[in-house]
Design an enzyme around this catalytic site. Sequence first.
Site, PDB file in Angstrom:
ATOM      1  CG  HIS A 250      65.057 -55.541  -8.657  1.00 22.01           C
ATOM      2  ND1 HIS A 250      65.872 -54.795  -9.469  1.00 22.01           N
ATOM      3  CD2 HIS A 250      64.847 -54.798  -7.548  1.00 22.01           C
ATOM      4  CE1 HIS A 250      66.134 -53.647  -8.857  1.00 22.01           C
ATOM      5  NE2 HIS A 250      65.531 -53.628  -7.688  1.00 22.01           N
ATOM      6  NE  ARG A 270      66.217 -48.782 -12.043  1.00 19.15           N
ATOM      7  CZ  ARG A 270      65.109 -49.317 -11.588  1.00 19.15           C
ATOM      8  NH1 ARG A 270      63.947 -48.912 -12.040  1.00 19.15           N
ATOM      9  NH2 ARG A 270      65.146 -50.271 -10.683  1.00 19.15           N
TER      10      ARG A 270
END
Lengths: 626, 305
Positions: A250, A270
Amino acid sequence: MKERIERHLYDVVVIGAGGAGLRAAIEARLAGKRTAIISKSLFGKAHTVMAEGGAAAAMGNANSRDNWMVHFRDTMRGGKFLNNYRMAELHAKEAPERIWELETYGALFDRTPDGKISQRNFGGHEYPRLAHVGDRTGLELIRTLQQKIVSLQQEDFAETGNYESRIRVFSETTITELLLDGDRVAAAFGYYRESGELILLEAPAIVLATGGVGRSYKVTSNSWEYTGDGHALALRAGATLINMEFLQFHPTGMVWPPSVKGILVTESVRGDGGVLRNSDQKRFMFDYVPDVFRKQYADTEEEADRWYTDPDNNRRPPELLPRDEVARAINSEVKAGRGTKSGGVFLDVSTRMPAETITRRLPSMYHQFKELADVDITKEPMEVGPTCHYVMGGVEVDPDTAAAAGVVRGLFAAGEVSGGMHGSNRLGGNSLSDLLVFGKRAGEHASAYAESLDKRPKVRTADVEAAAGAALAPLHRESGENPYTLQQDLQAVMGDLVGIIRREGELTDALKRLHELKLRVANVGATGGRRYNPGWHLALDLRNMLVVSECTAKAALEREESRGGHTREDFPTMNPQWRKVNLVCSLDDMGEVHLERKPLPAMRPELLELFEYGELTKYMTDEELS
Amino acid sequence: MSRHFRVWRGDSSGGEIRDYDVDVNDGEVVLDIIHRIQATQAPDLACRWNCKAGKCGSCSMEINGKPRLGCMTRMSTFEESETVTITPLRAFPVIRDLVTDVSFNYTKARETPAFSPPEGLAPGEYRMQQIDVERSQEFRKCIECFLCQNTCHVVRDHEENKEAFSGPRSFIRAAELDMHPLDARSDRKEYAQANQGLGYCNITKCCSEVCPEHIKITDNAIIPLKERVVDRRYDPLVWLGRKIFRRDQLAEAPPAGVAPDAHLDVGEMLSTQSGGPSPFGDDQTFPLTDITYQHPAPGSPSREG
């Protein structure tokens, strides 16, 4: 030595009590089967709670143009076309039903203005698609399934006077071995963590839902439970593993303070407007858009910023590229000396939206940074870097029934422990929907299989005695090696030599070291008796971690290309010839890992037609396209 | 830098506080220290943990006598010279070291009637407004660490109350279902009063204070449950309202209830015995001296021997 072994009879035993396991158990109980759920932790503590972003399902609530075909396309693209296409298809088609079903169990997702389930943007998904509850969607999912099981137990209580007459949760219980009758599974053998007492659960059908393998890595978002138990149990029972070289790192794990290194910072940071900057304050992701994605991603900050409010007329910000791309980009920036002091990059929301919006949309991230790192994300940027997060590889299964491939019958697998669905890289949000879709299928088909047998497979006494001997062995080696040291050494090998960027020499070295570790693990010891003894528990888990790590290292050495969660510095590009190949691991008679190449199933023509020809040419060989 | 820790070691037959000197690095939490003790000094030290990020609620323990999550207690919150004492949750039977038998909580959860889906609505047809789901969502943040159950003095000091009293965790579950816009049952409050021992709670807010998710257990769940029980049982207007209005309109009806000047004691009104039940059990002698929950002074072990 005569050990007391508690014995139970069930129709279906589900190993693992995360999302996939609980969903499978619900389905088995609904099919009228006596069902046992084995949980390594307390009921409801599964690793599923760590999933923050949401569950991807093309319900079309946020954008009516979304449908299963778009979701299927995104999933295949994310997996670099190495996915088992049939799993990706079933997943995209069935995810919405599985999510809606949760509402009938009492789930409370965030809503759209017209009262439907709200859906959010996420990396690699063309439309807003993730059903979510703030950033604690995994917790909502596990609690909902947990409460549904309680509700079924209440129904059983009303009818039979016993809550556990049809479905029972064995909490804090670990399975160490599957026992067979010929080629059929007959029982699961293990121990209660609490008392150290041994337990045998006889059942004609067993569902593996044990999650992943991340605990073999130094920097990981995974909890102690993620020791590859299901992968190893399947191998030892005669099933096969595929795609084990593909591990997802990740892109955004916390890198400071050291105690929380690896803990996840959700991608929704994000998706909701957070941007990545290097130590020069540059939004560097624009430099890392690969050709295959150039059409879908913005090339200026202006366009990227417009996208959050007007996604129809602008292209997506490159921060939302699939996870493998972002992880590699961060890795490159840090390597080039443009990282932070702690070896990460900056992820900033503080300059992007008002504090109030941040605390409302990302409450648990705000909370996590405030309490764990003493960082106020509304005022300063976060420091993030890649962390081992998910294994795409796993038990090779039949896409429709979730039955394990290989030479064993009666074994099923769902969720992270199964392989194929995500190809070489999983999209965020696709794991929660994966475990619902295939958890249900595994429960359903395990029940049907149990139904189809005329007589129950039988356990051999000798096998039970052997399993008991193996489980208790570390306790009799009081002067054996410390399990914690062995785990650290294993993590060092995997983190340093089989990490994000891989090279032939290092992989060969890793295999040699894993072999040495195998000899040491065979001599691991535990002091302190059988009652809730974490040293003993770890000593037993090490064996599983080791065999699974060996599969990963072997497959990583074999696959001479870079694709998704597998990056070879010596073979830096994707190779269409390799796309046609699955690497399949099995154990031979001597207990050694055996690796072979098998062809990837070819996509049906009507599914191929969902893609533009030009896109397919980037992934496929000329002969496949002709 | 090496620092001094005291950790309770033992099992159901008894135990003791043991001393450990452990290195502490910048930015670590108490759970890191426990892991270091396991890896270097006591491999069999029993402690539950999973996510190490405050999301799973496994590593509940008492740190200097305060119920806390080990993973969310930063070492920087203590003085450098301070001895940190770690003991198991006090309200539950010890299994070994820091691990306790929390099955009480699961038993109570299993007794609470589950969500009842509305009839005639197919999956996919559920419609709810964000503002309506938010109230229940607050309670669904619960990570089941059971710190509230552990700190609640109704059971912390009175084992015998466990039979009748389900505790704050169960009350927020009742409140969550009561406030669920589509739950088909309408007797959640009455159930909490009659079967979960809601009347035992005397609103000291200890549970809210220890909640690592900062759920306002007392203010947003327990008090509304108690108030509405009063409304329903005694106010003819509300009774009439329930007959006339649909359930979802009820919330918008003018707040009817006890007259402003009528200071009715909740417990007293609802009890079958005059004077109401004692929130601390009926076997108490008065004045009550030992029921006030006090945080022990830092450094003093709350449990020895």
